[in-house]
Design a protein around this motif. Structure first.
Motif, PDB file in Angstrom:
ATOM      1  N   ALA A  45       0.940  -1.442   0.090  1.00 37.64           N
ATOM      2  CA  ALA A  45      -0.027   0.014   0.074  1.00 37.64           C
ATOM      3  C   ALA A  45       0.841   1.290  -0.158  1.00 37.64           C
ATOM      4  O   ALA A  45       0.480   2.132  -0.753  1.00 37.64           O
ATOM      5  CB  ALA A  45      -0.798   0.019   1.277  1.00 37.64           C
ATOM      6  N   ASP A  46       1.964   1.427   0.760  1.00 33.74           N
ATOM      7  CA  ASP A  46       2.923   2.441   0.764  1.00 33.74           C
ATOM      8  C   ASP A  46       3.486   2.512  -0.538  1.00 33.74           C
ATOM      9  O   ASP A  46       3.915   3.894  -0.974  1.00 33.74           O
ATOM     10  CB  ASP A  46       3.954   2.298   2.044  1.00 33.74           C
ATOM     11  CG  ASP A  46       3.201   2.630   3.231  1.00 33.74           C
ATOM     12  OD1 ASP A  46       2.505   3.184   3.496  1.00 33.74           O
ATOM     13  OD2 ASP A  46       4.001   2.205   4.244  1.00 33.74           O
ATOM     14  N   SER A  47       3.731   1.411  -1.145  1.00 32.67           N
ATOM     15  CA  SER A  47       4.413   1.573  -2.284  1.00 32.67           C
ATOM     16  C   SER A  47       3.698   2.198  -3.431  1.00 32.67           C
ATOM     17  O   SER A  47       4.248   2.955  -4.506  1.00 32.67           O
ATOM     18  CB  SER A  47       4.679   0.111  -2.849  1.00 32.67           C
ATOM     19  OG  SER A  47       5.742   0.263  -4.227  1.00 32.67           O
ATOM     20  N   ILE A  48       2.347   2.197  -3.511  1.00 30.03           N
ATOM     21  CA  ILE A  48       1.451   2.896  -4.431  1.00 30.03           C
ATOM     22  C   ILE A  48       1.782   4.434  -4.520  1.00 30.03           C
ATOM     23  O   ILE A  48       2.289   4.882  -5.539  1.00 30.03           O
ATOM     24  CB  ILE A  48       0.015   2.670  -4.368  1.00 30.03           C
ATOM     25  CG1 ILE A  48      -0.361   1.276  -4.083  1.00 30.03           C
ATOM     26  CG2 ILE A  48      -0.642   3.548  -5.186  1.00 30.03           C
ATOM     27  CD1 ILE A  48      -1.589   0.997  -3.524  1.00 30.03           C
ATOM     28  N   GLY A  49       1.861   5.049  -3.377  1.00 29.07           N
ATOM     29  CA  GLY A  49       2.323   6.506  -3.424  1.00 29.07           C
ATOM     30  C   GLY A  49       3.602   6.936  -3.533  1.00 29.07           C
ATOM     31  O   GLY A  49       3.929   7.696  -4.102  1.00 29.07           O
TER      32      GLY A  49
END
Length: 126
Positions: A45-49
């Motif tokens: 999830a953090d990788s998306i941003g």
């Protein structure tokens, strides 16, 4: 025309919301669940941003598009981990429903953003 700062992009803000919501949920899990599924889902999830941010700073449309495609891959990975967490009774139906709304909007906005990169609006002179 100057490019928007990545922090001002709706797609980036939505990715932050998703990552923060997931973080809050995982933070309540038992240690084993955090160490296995929890770490994976938070990272994806953090990788998306992170990929939206990195792509916007690369300086070329091609590089930016490549990182947005990576962000879409991270979104798919996040969906995978959400499915695993739900099947392992780590997420409630209500949590999934709330997250699904964000996922759907984020997927749509990522696709729109990807398609808009490098498209210069035509003026009357063209």
């Amino acid at each position: 025309m100057t490019a928007k700062r990545f922090q001002d992009l709706q797609v980036y803000q939505l990715s932050e919301r998703l990552a923060d919501d997931i973080w809050k949920i995982v933070d309540e899990w038992d240690l084993f669940d955090k160490e296995t599924v929890g770490k994976q889902i938070v990272r994806s999830a953090d990788s998306i941003g992170a990929n939206i941010a990195e792509g916007s700073g690369r300086g070329s449309f091609q590089d930016n598009k490549r990182f947005i495609k990576i962000a879409r891959g991270s979104l798919n990975e996040t969906q995978h981990w959400l499915r695993r967490a739900y099947m392992r009774n780590l997420l409630s139906s209500e949590q999934i429903s709330s997250i699904q709304i964000i996922l759907n909007e984020l997927a749509s906005k990522l696709n729109y953003y990807l398609n808009s990169i490098g498209n210069i609006p035509k003026t009357n002179d063209q």
